[in-house]
Design a protein around this motif. Structure first.
Motif, mmCIF file in Angstrom:
data_model
loop_
_atom_site.group_PDB
_atom_site.id
_atom_site.type_symbol
_atom_site.label_atom_id
_atom_site.label_comp_id
_atom_site.label_asym_id
_atom_site.label_seq_id
_atom_site.Cartn_x
_atom_site.Cartn_y
_atom_site.Cartn_z
ATOM 1 N N ILE A 1 0.958 -1.364 0.291
ATOM 2 C CA ILE A 1 0.189 0.186 -0.297
ATOM 3 C C ILE A 1 0.501 1.427 -0.330
ATOM 4 O O ILE A 1 0.522 2.190 -1.010
ATOM 5 N N ALA A 2 1.376 1.720 0.938
ATOM 6 C CA ALA A 2 2.943 2.649 0.470
ATOM 7 C C ALA A 2 3.707 2.614 -0.061
ATOM 8 O O ALA A 2 3.751 4.175 -0.933
ATOM 9 N N PHE A 3 4.255 1.585 -0.932
ATOM 10 C CA PHE A 3 4.944 1.953 -1.939
ATOM 11 C C PHE A 3 3.882 1.992 -3.279
ATOM 12 O O PHE A 3 4.344 3.210 -4.279
ATOM 13 N N GLY A 4 2.864 1.678 -3.399
ATOM 14 C CA GLY A 4 1.559 1.483 -4.573
ATOM 15 C C GLY A 4 1.290 3.713 -4.007
ATOM 16 O O GLY A 4 1.583 4.281 -5.840
ATOM 17 N N ALA A 5 1.520 3.649 -3.207
ATOM 18 C CA ALA A 5 0.516 5.009 -3.229
ATOM 19 C C ALA A 5 1.641 5.933 -3.428
ATOM 20 O O ALA A 5 1.693 7.142 -3.913
ATOM 21 N N LEU A 6 3.461 5.838 -3.042
ATOM 22 C CA LEU A 6 4.205 7.131 -3.480
ATOM 23 C C LEU A 6 3.892 6.875 -4.606
ATOM 24 O O LEU A 6 4.402 7.963 -5.528
ATOM 25 N N LEU A 7 4.708 5.882 -5.473
ATOM 26 C CA LEU A 7 4.327 6.052 -7.032
ATOM 27 C C LEU A 7 3.483 6.196 -7.720
ATOM 28 O O LEU A 7 3.571 6.976 -8.892
ATOM 29 N N ARG A 8 2.553 6.178 -6.931
ATOM 30 C CA ARG A 8 1.165 7.275 -8.348
ATOM 31 C C ARG A 8 1.412 8.358 -7.947
ATOM 32 O O ARG A 8 0.866 9.327 -8.617
ATOM 33 N N ALA A 9 0.969 8.585 -6.522
ATOM 34 C CA ALA A 9 1.211 10.052 -5.925
ATOM 35 C C ALA A 9 2.389 11.323 -6.636
ATOM 36 O O ALA A 9 2.098 11.518 -6.703
ATOM 37 N N PHE A 10 4.025 10.462 -6.764
ATOM 38 C CA PHE A 10 5.030 11.004 -7.623
ATOM 39 C C PHE A 10 5.349 11.151 -8.735
ATOM 40 O O PHE A 10 5.991 10.205 -8.585
ATOM 41 N N ARG A 11 5.634 11.848 -9.761
ATOM 42 C CA ARG A 11 6.394 11.316 -10.772
ATOM 43 C C ARG A 11 7.747 10.711 -10.056
ATOM 44 O O ARG A 11 8.398 10.122 -11.347
ATOM 45 N N SER A 12 8.542 12.081 -9.173
ATOM 46 C CA SER A 12 9.930 11.355 -9.210
ATOM 47 C C SER A 12 10.220 11.298 -7.852
ATOM 48 O O SER A 12 9.225 12.598 -6.684
ATOM 49 N N ILE A 13 11.072 10.522 -7.378
ATOM 50 C CA ILE A 13 11.910 11.015 -5.880
ATOM 51 C C ILE A 13 13.343 10.700 -5.970
ATOM 52 O O ILE A 13 13.693 9.743 -6.632
ATOM 53 N N GLU A 14 13.525 11.636 -4.872
ATOM 54 C CA GLU A 14 14.729 12.036 -5.050
ATOM 55 C C GLU A 14 15.285 11.848 -3.788
ATOM 56 O O GLU A 14 14.819 12.777 -3.011
ATOM 57 N N LEU A 15 16.241 11.473 -3.638
ATOM 58 C CA LEU A 15 17.447 11.254 -2.266
ATOM 59 C C LEU A 15 18.019 12.862 -2.321
ATOM 60 O O LEU A 15 18.539 13.200 -3.385
ATOM 61 N N ASP A 16 17.206 13.722 -0.706
ATOM 62 C CA ASP A 16 18.314 14.936 -1.025
ATOM 63 C C ASP A 16 18.860 14.815 0.109
ATOM 64 O O ASP A 16 19.251 14.928 1.188
ATOM 65 N N ALA A 17 20.583 14.551 -1.067
ATOM 66 C CA ALA A 17 21.367 14.044 -0.111
ATOM 67 C C ALA A 17 21.880 15.062 0.218
ATOM 68 O O ALA A 17 22.673 15.377 1.417
ATOM 69 N N ASP A 18 21.792 16.658 0.119
ATOM 70 C CA ASP A 18 22.292 17.881 1.055
ATOM 71 C C ASP A 18 22.038 18.032 2.503
ATOM 72 O O ASP A 18 22.096 18.472 3.236
ATOM 73 N N ALA A 19 20.971 16.983 2.511
ATOM 74 C CA ALA A 19 20.434 17.026 4.279
ATOM 75 C C ALA A 19 21.046 15.790 5.164
ATOM 76 O O ALA A 19 20.716 15.742 5.928
ATOM 77 N N LEU A 20 21.839 15.071 4.148
ATOM 78 C CA LEU A 20 22.037 13.934 5.252
ATOM 79 C C LEU A 20 24.357 14.106 4.928
ATOM 80 O O LEU A 20 25.243 14.822 4.019
ATOM 81 N N PRO A 21 24.228 13.817 6.278
ATOM 82 C CA PRO A 21 26.411 14.229 6.717
ATOM 83 C C PRO A 21 26.581 12.853 5.733
ATOM 84 O O PRO A 21 26.387 11.914 5.707
ATOM 85 N N GLY A 22 28.001 13.952 5.063
ATOM 86 C CA GLY A 22 28.546 12.737 3.736
ATOM 87 C C GLY A 22 27.707 12.556 2.972
ATOM 88 O O GLY A 22 28.159 11.934 1.987
ATOM 89 N N GLY A 23 26.076 12.782 2.870
ATOM 90 C CA GLY A 23 25.108 13.011 1.518
ATOM 91 C C GLY A 23 24.498 11.134 0.719
ATOM 92 O O GLY A 23 24.023 10.997 0.247
ATOM 93 N N VAL A 24 24.617 10.499 2.366
ATOM 94 C CA VAL A 24 24.228 9.262 2.213
ATOM 95 C C VAL A 24 24.279 8.445 3.298
ATOM 96 O O VAL A 24 24.167 8.860 4.725
ATOM 97 N N PRO A 25 22.425 7.247 3.203
ATOM 98 C CA PRO A 25 21.654 7.752 4.279
ATOM 99 C C PRO A 25 22.803 6.465 5.061
ATOM 100 O O PRO A 25 23.589 6.044 5.033
ATOM 101 N N HIS A 26 22.141 6.776 6.612
ATOM 102 C CA HIS A 26 23.241 6.133 7.580
ATOM 103 C C HIS A 26 22.319 4.907 8.107
ATOM 104 O O HIS A 26 21.326 5.489 8.861
ATOM 105 N N TYR A 27 22.859 3.401 8.618
ATOM 106 C CA TYR A 27 22.440 2.739 9.240
ATOM 107 C C TYR A 27 21.978 3.104 10.572
ATOM 108 O O TYR A 27 23.193 3.662 11.273
ATOM 109 N N ARG A 28 20.961 2.835 11.626
ATOM 110 C CA ARG A 28 21.205 3.064 12.931
ATOM 111 C C ARG A 28 22.052 2.149 13.723
ATOM 112 O O ARG A 28 22.566 0.718 12.965
#
Length: 432
Positions: A387-414
């Motif tokens: 349900i979540a991914f179906g809705a995301l892919l229908r609602a948005f034409r593009s989804i892009e990582l906001d690398a500037d909002a992350l230390p080092g520009g990449v997601p980090h695992y807990r």
């Protein structure tokens, strides 16, 4: 994720060091998959099988992990078994009266308690709930769209499954934001990487959670509704099938498990799609691949990486006799990358589990476990993911990582290992 098989095969002597560094170092936790490949290729008795320094048998291959997880005479450690805490989890998840959640129990108590709640999580019941689950997602997604994106973890991946499990149990959705960080704290009870400080926080947070749910249970006694918690209270009052301690500890378990794993499924999954834009585009064009894509997310970057089992009586396994109390480390995250089971295992392929792809779909990953302790909410988690991914892919034409909002520009695992999930995943979205 990097490409598997970058490390040489691990001998028994090196396997312990490799596993410890993977569990306890940030570098290892960020990308455990090369270490898994080395563990699957190594071992003296058989590939992917080694005797650890503290006596447990480590298992990294799919077939071995599956055999242990589904074996009817293997289960959770019993209180009288003298096992290292990291293997046994002894005394974790028990209340002051010694009542334990079904996560730590064996039959017959596990069977009795699981039977009381399982009807709420059957495939049929989950399908009946789909319209309500979709309705719960709508306001979450609208807030996300209003801001042109945001942190997927904080703004979507946690609020959505929290709303779903709250609805199912009958937990108020407003005014309980303070209990969500407590849930994350108590997951240290099952985390192989947890240190003493984390376990102390888990104990304190567990006590606070029990106070919250004790008050909620008392309120439900006076003001019953048609939700699962009220049904469990009524079962307790009808006889001796569920004690007050069992009611309390298992309510906490159901609430915690109801969103912690699913939130990581959503976060890990979107990261995989961002890293593989061709697969995101494929999924947008072929939404019928969504069920397969959820299985592939679970396989490629499982929210649950590790499990353990012990022999509840003497058994014959892997060609030898194992006395009661023998322990096994089950690396589910490694099993899901077994090259002998999954062709091109390092690749992310949203059609891998699709029956209409012209070939037999791949065997299911071990992310939900197997056997008596197979995840009770597996059908619900998969439905929420679809349900979540179906809705995301229908609602948005593009989804892009906001690398500037992350230390080092990449997601980090807990900084956890058993449960694998991201700290944050900021994105920018463009409406469809």
């Amino acid at each position: 994720m990097t490409t598997d098989a970058l490390l040489p095969p691990a001998t028994d002597a090196a396997a312990d060091d490799l596993l410890v560094s993977t569990v306890l170092t940030d570098e290892g936790r960020q990308d455990p998959y090369p270490a898994y490949a080395a563990l699957r290729a190594g071992g003296t008795d058989a590939p992917g099988r080694w005797r650890t320094a503290f006596g447990s048998l480590g298992l990294a291959g799919y077939d071995d992990c599956l055999e242990v997880l589904r074996h009817p005479r293997l289960g959770r450690p019993e209180p009288d078994m003298d096992l290292p805490a990291g293997v046994s989890g002894q005394a974790r998840g028990r209340d002051e009266e010694g009542a334990s959640s079904m996560l730590f129990l064996n039959p017959p108590d596990h069977t009795r308690i699981r039977g009381l709640v399982s009807r709420a999580f059957t495939p049929r019941r989950v399908e009946e709930l789909r319209p309500r689950i979709e309705a719960l997602l709508t306001p979450v997604l609208e807030r996300f769209a209003e801001h042109g994106g945001g942190d997927v973890m904080a703004d979507l991946a946690i609020p959505f499954p929290v709303a779903v499990i709250s609805e199912l149990l009958g937990v108020p959705r407003e005014g309980n934001e303070h209990i969500q960080p407590l849930v994350r704290d108590v997951t240290s009870f099952i985390d192989a990487a947890a240190d003493d400080a984390a376990l102390e926080r888990a104990a304190a947070s567990g006590e606070e959670l029990q106070r919250y749910f004790t008050e909620l249970i008392e309120d439900k006694r006076s003001h019953p509704d048609d939700r699962l918690l009220t049904a469990l209270i009524q079962v307790e009052e009808a006889g001796d099938r569920l004690s007050h301690g069992e009611l309390l500890t298992n309510t906490v378990l159901l609430y915690a498990a109801g969103f912690e794993t699913t939130s990581n499924l959503i976060g890990n999954g979107l990261r995989l799609l961002l890293n593989n834009p061709d697969q995101m585009a494929r999924l947008q064009e072929q939404p019928d691949l969504l069920p397969s894509a959820i299985w592939e997310i679970l396989r490629a970057d499982s929210p649950v990486q590790l499990n353990n089992r012990v022999t509840l009586e003497e058994v014959e396994l892997f060609g030898q006799r194992w006395p009661r109390g023998s322990s096994f480390i089950v690396l589910q995250g490694s099993a899901n990358h077994d090259e002998g089971v999954y062709a091109d295992a390092a690749a992310f392929d949203v059609g891998r589990f699709h029956a209409g792809s012209g070939s037999e779909p791949a065997p299911p990953p071990l992310s939900f476990g197997w056997g008596a302790h197979h995840c009770l909410g597996a059908h619900l988690a998969r439905a929420e993911g679809e349900i979540a991914f179906g809705a995301l892919l229908r609602a948005f034409r593009s989804i892009e990582l906001d690398a500037d909002a992350l230390p080092g520009g990449v997601p980090h695992y807990r900084p956890s290992f058993t449960l694998r999930g991201l700290d944050a995943l900021p994105v920018v979205v463009t409406p469809a």
